[in-house]
Design an enzyme around this catalytic site. Sequence first.
Site: not given
Length: 553
Positions: A370, A412, A516
């Site tokens: 992340y 992400d 998302h």
Amino acid sequence: MSDSLAPPVILYEKAKSARASCKKCGEKIDKDAPRIGIANPQHKTSYLWYHPQCSFLGLKSPKTKNGLSCKISKQKIHEPLINLGGEKLNVSVSRSSYNDNFCKQVKSDERELFYIIKQDGNKGNDGEAEIPEEYVKAIRGELEGTPEGVKRPREEGEEKEETVKKEEVTEASTSTTTSTSTSTVVKEEMEADLEADQNIKSSPPPSPSSSPTTKSPKKKKAKANPIVVRTERTPIPSPIALPPSTPGTSQFKVVSWNVAGLRGLLNKSPTALIDLAESTKADLICLQEHKLQDIHVVAPEFSDLLSELGYDVHWAVSTSKKGYSGVACFCLKSSPFGVPSVSHFPNSFGVAEGRSITLQYPSLTITNVYTPNSGQSLDRLPFRTKTWDTEWLSYQNTLLKSTQKPVMWLGDLNVAHKPFDVWNEGAKHHPKQAGLTQEEREGFTKQLEGGYFDAFRYLHPDACGHYSYWSARSKAREPNKGLRLDYFVCSEDMKEDGGVKVLDCYMDYGVGGSDHGPVVCVLEGPKAEGGEGEGDKKANKEATTINDFFKPK
């Protein structure tokens, strides 16, 4: 006062009380102290008060009740000043009640005294301005000629003659060397301010009685880059109907999903992860931004979340900030790629915020990450681009070199790399928006140029409208106004046959619950030695020694 129909635009007097404060310096104006009043554009019977020594030139124009600049109001303040001391004796103030009686008000003693005081700038011992006798006589017409810097008020019957001479006087004054006196400097500042206002489209047109003003040519604004809107999805053959694996190989499906808070997701949809696992039949499910703490992940509701479906779970949590960041990996025990060993990105910041988990399978190394967001005000942009991105690339290169196996990182990554990855490419706010800055895009490009490729863009180079993030605040998911922030990045050797190879990559638009959407990648590679479900001893050994290979610069 010269006229009772309309109050003077500018008033000079002694303060009748000590209640008013100077609008320039904010100090109280004592009783009986000299003060200058500017007629309030919104309330004709009230004034804005100033100390005589406080110039109000350059102040922002007054505001209307809705907070917008009032251009007419600014003219009401500045044009009378030019009238009293400049070349333009008969400039109309605005289309208001001031126009009808403006010529009479020009002869108002208070405003002429005000101009003289502003020009002379001296004060006597009693705090009041000392007015030279010759100025007073000049104003009253008792002195032949006019002192330098002071214009005699127009008498009745002179209107036509003054109107003809105004342009000639203005042009002559601009061609000669400007005087060093205070009056000339003040006059030029006021004229420049007025001309700037007249160039603004929203300012009102001058009245017919106003004198002509030489307007500077309007500068053409540079044309902004056109905004390209891409909200329609280009059809792509995904998920691809893959043929059966060749003998000795097997397919391996990975799902990446930023859940934006796992507890919130499960409160809205308790079976969201179970449904995802069953529908995709994934061998590995990687979550980002679960926002859980150590005390939460050991609770059965999370530790046994997918245990009934045969998954083991590995957590990385944020210890530096509660309810923040965190990643998780749900690994299928019966995966044909075997059971992975676990390690972490040896970066103190990444460990403290639970940013990554590295899984070393016998034939492949996968890292769930992340990537830090640069922040709404881009306060973390230097760290993100100069520290994190460079150290992350070094870490992946170290894994590739030390394990001699393909590497892939996913999750992400907080960057929309190409124009096709943004629904409104070219919008003027993009250069200052996290994930769309030039520095972040160039940083990701540099990582790919280090020997890696974006799996989705490799398989679908011209696909438009395929995004993985939509702002929940603006309800952008339904109109597909999104960004592609979630990626599978693979080493170049994953394009070739004979090892682990990328077969497919696509977004699963049928899953909600987060801002998302899940992204799926299908790989094909050799089965783990010794049968399904067995790990690799070499991988376990490499996981314990990987920190020795990585040394941040």
